[in-house]
Design an enzyme around this catalytic site. Structure first.
Site, PDB file in Angstrom:
ATOM      1  N   GLU A 244      -7.165  13.279 -21.069  1.00  0.00           N
ATOM      2  CA  GLU A 244      -8.237  13.951 -20.331  1.00  0.00           C
ATOM      3  C   GLU A 244      -9.539  14.010 -21.135  1.00  0.00           C
ATOM      4  OE1 GLU A 244      -5.965  17.422 -22.351  1.00  0.00           O
ATOM      5  OE2 GLU A 244      -5.552  15.421 -21.535  1.00  0.00           O
TER       6      GLU A 244
ATOM      7  N   ASP B 204     -29.060  38.299 -29.926  1.00  0.00           N
ATOM      8  CA  ASP B 204     -27.814  38.524 -30.664  1.00  0.00           C
ATOM      9  C   ASP B 204     -28.090  38.385 -32.157  1.00  0.00           C
ATOM     10  OD1 ASP B 204     -26.560  38.708 -28.246  1.00  0.00           O
ATOM     11  OD2 ASP B 204     -25.617  36.716 -28.337  1.00  0.00           O
ATOM     12  N   ILE B 205     -27.541  39.288 -32.955  1.00  0.00           N
ATOM     13  CA  ILE B 205     -27.769  39.236 -34.393  1.00  0.00           C
ATOM     14  C   ILE B 205     -27.173  37.962 -35.007  1.00  0.00           C
ATOM     15  CG2 ILE B 205     -25.679  40.557 -35.000  1.00  0.00           C
ATOM     16  CD1 ILE B 205     -27.419  41.934 -37.174  1.00  0.00           C
TER      17      ILE B 205
ATOM     18  N   THR C 129     -36.308  37.748 -17.132  1.00  0.00           N
ATOM     19  CA  THR C 129     -36.810  36.525 -17.756  1.00  0.00           C
ATOM     20  C   THR C 129     -38.012  36.827 -18.640  1.00  0.00           C
ATOM     21  OG1 THR C 129     -35.993  35.050 -16.028  1.00  0.00           O
ATOM     22  CG2 THR C 129     -37.908  34.306 -17.275  1.00  0.00           C
ATOM     23  N   GLN C 130     -38.922  37.671 -18.156  1.00  0.00           N
ATOM     24  CA  GLN C 130     -40.093  38.026 -18.958  1.00  0.00           C
ATOM     25  C   GLN C 130     -39.673  38.673 -20.273  1.00  0.00           C
ATOM     26  OE1 GLN C 130     -43.098  40.218 -16.672  1.00  0.00           O
ATOM     27  NE2 GLN C 130     -42.195  39.390 -14.797  1.00  0.00           N
TER      28      GLN C 130
ATOM     29  N   HIS D 123      -3.944  13.332 -25.533  1.00  0.00           N
ATOM     30  CA  HIS D 123      -4.723  14.036 -24.514  1.00  0.00           C
ATOM     31  C   HIS D 123      -5.698  13.069 -23.837  1.00  0.00           C
ATOM     32  CE1 HIS D 123      -3.549  18.249 -25.342  1.00  0.00           C
ATOM     33  NE2 HIS D 123      -3.319  17.799 -26.558  1.00  0.00           N
TER      34      HIS D 123
ATOM     35  N   CYS E 156       1.088  16.196 -23.984  1.00  0.00           N
ATOM     36  CA  CYS E 156       1.337  16.842 -25.270  1.00  0.00           C
ATOM     37  C   CYS E 156       2.607  17.700 -25.190  1.00  0.00           C
ATOM     38  CB  CYS E 156       0.117  17.647 -25.715  1.00  0.00           C
ATOM     39  SG  CYS E 156       0.127  18.058 -27.471  1.00  0.00           S
TER      40      CYS E 156
END
Length: 542
Positions: free
Chosen positions: A516, A146-147, A190-191, A514, A381
């Protein structure tokens, strides 16, 4: 001096780099090392705070008020190390800081360039506040090629040269797809991915290969040969029944051993994995199950509620039950005659946070159902705010609402423009920038002696993380308490309501914060443990 582990990904996105990094950090912890994990995000937003959850999943908030990538939630849940502002950086923040310096004249007339200015800033971020650590794990977002990620790849290449090859390990996570028609695993992607990475100057030390089927020894040998790594450093990563099985799975495949060997460290003995073995045992031997409905507006993408989903699972661990989550779009319960059929089989209902008016009436309808039917309810919230609006409406003020959704004659919830912090008075302009202008991070709260929530916490003084712009209006306290909704927690100065509950209900709690975000598999948050316990009791009543 800290050693650095850099994690890159190839072939496709969403391979689980964050989960792999969190698992490796947990394994290194289990061997007695002190670790910290960081995330480099290549997008141009300064942080994910203004991004739609459908774009990037939930925004994870740290104690010091940073709005960060959701992977920091994995890091904290797996290691117990609290995340902080310095653990997540984006291209947007890097460029913003550099441009601000250029405008001030800090570069003394020099031409500002990607190399060295951007790459130096990324290296400074990686090395910041690492003096007391054994290992710093840094995940590079995106996919190699990716650039957007090129400056980060170049920065970690330079950093290796700066701190010495013996102090850096590169881990590359790739995909080994299974072609059903041919009945074969294919190693070529992968290679190619490793070739792309080496063309940028980085030779991986360890390869983690995501695959749907067992990776045979011959394929491991082939990958090692063509990718120039030791065969033992090709680590298979198969899908697990639970993300909390992943640390044990990676240990069995030798991930922690191979990473240490890349630093010239020969592992001594075995890591203490007792906490992960206990969790695996609880998963395997659940003594029951409950179904909890999450009534929200982003249910089409579960990552939008990632920490919430995991906190409910942790609550299940605490009660030795399996938690089934039913995702319910709140708009299902809107209209002139909202259907509540989908709520009937639930053992508990949770209304999470969110922004904007879409689906808000459906949330209120679900809260009314939970109140009238005595179904355990948890509002977080915006969920707490909707519970307060529902309570005022139940008292006869049918136009009660929040100024977040527009002008209202009954502003039960309104924009807060100033509040106290440890540093002093914090202010916000109405109509100002959205990014970073909320009440963010950890704030203390005082709980009412004898309240249900104080009993759950086992204390009357708590600190929890916030992320919101609007607050429940204290002027409606008397009206709400007359309807049975008690203000059981507030900010230390008493001006900001923090928790509400109903005394005439088996389990009805709303919180402005929050919780969590602080739950962990080996240390479930008390509110979620209690909520799931209430769901268990409800399931036995049906």
């Amino acid at each position: 001096m800290a050693r650095f582990i850099f994690i890159t990904g190839g072939v496709v996105s969403s391979l689980g780099k964050g989960l792999m990094g969190a698992s490796l950090a947990a394994l290194l912890q289990a061997r007695g090392y002190k670790v910290r994990i960081r995330k480099f995000d290549p997008y141009l937003n300064v942080d994910p705070g203004t991004m739609s959850p459908y774009q990037h999943g939930e925004v994870y908030v740290t104690d010091d008020g940073a709005e960060t990538d959701l992977d920091l939630g994995h890091y904290e849940r797996f290691t117990g190390v609290p995340g902080r502002q310095s653990d997540n950086i984006t291209s947007g923040r890097v460029y913003s800081d550099i441009i601000a310096k250029e405008r001030r004249g800090d570069f003394l007339g020099a031409t500002v360039q990607v190399i060295p200015h951007v790459t130096d800033a990324i290296q400074d971020f990686a090395k910041n506040l690492t003096e007391d650590l054994d290992f710093v794990l840094c995940e590079i977002g995106g996919t190699v090629g990716d650039i957007e990620s090129l400056p980060f790849i170049e920065a970690i290449r330079q950093l290796r040269n700066g701190v010495g090859e013996e102090n850096v390990c590169f881990i590359h996570v790739t995909l080994v797809p299974y072609i059903a028609a041919a009945g074969e695993l294919k190693t070529k992607p992968t290679q190619h991915s490793v070739r792309e990475l080496t063309s940028l100057g980085i030779q991986p030390d360890v390869l983690v290969c995501r695959c749907e089927h067992e990776l045979p020894q011959e394929e491991r040998r082939k990958i090692a040969l063509f990718c120039n790594v030791r065969k033992e450093a090709v680590i298979p990563a198969l899908d697990a029944r639970s993300i909390y099985d992943v640390p044990l799975q990676y240990h069995r495949e030798g991930l922690d051993r191979e990473v240490l060997r890349s630093f010239g460290i020969e592992p001594e003995g075995s890591p203490d994995l007792s906490r992960w073995e206990d969790i695996a045992e609880r998963i395997s031997h659940a003594e029951g199950e409950v179904t909890i409905g999450i009534v929200g507006k982003y249910t089409g993408l579960q990552d939008a509620y990632k920490s919430l989903q995991e906190a409910l699972v942790h609550g299940g661990f605490a009660n030795r039950v399996k938690v089934h989550i039913r995702w319910l779009d709140s708009e299902l319960f809107e209209g002139d005659a909202p259907s509540v059929e989908a709520l009937e089989p639930l053992d508990a209902i949770l209304v999470p946070g969110g922004f904007g008016s879409r689906g808000s009436e459906g949330k209120i309808a679900a809260i009314r159902f939970a109140r009238e039917r005595k179904v355990p309810f948890f509002g977080i919230c915006l969920g707490m705010q909707m519970a307060c609006i529902e309570g005022v409406r139940a008292g006869g003020a049918l136009n009660a609402s929040t100024t977040e959704f527009g002008d209202t004659g009954e502003p039960v919830v309104g924009l807060i423009t100033e509040w106290m912090t440890e540093e002093g008075l914090e202010t916000r302009e109405e109509g100002g920038n959205l990014g970073g202008t909320m009440r963010l991070g950890a704030y203390p709260a005082m709980l009412k002696e004898g309240s249900l929530i104080a009993k759950i916490y086992g204390t009357t003084e708590i600190s929890e993380r916030h992320r919101h712009r609007y607050e429940v209006n204290n002027a409606y306290r008397d009206a709400l308490e007359a309807d049975g909704l008690t203000f059981s927690g507030s900010s230390p100065d008493g001006l900001l309501p923090e928790t509400v509950e109903r005394d005439d209900h088996p389990w009805f709690i709303g919180v402005q914060f929050h919780p969590e975000l602080k739950s962990k598999p080996f240390d479930p948050h008390p509110l979620f443990a209690s909520f799931v316990e209430a769901a268990v009791k409800q399931s036995r009543l049906v």
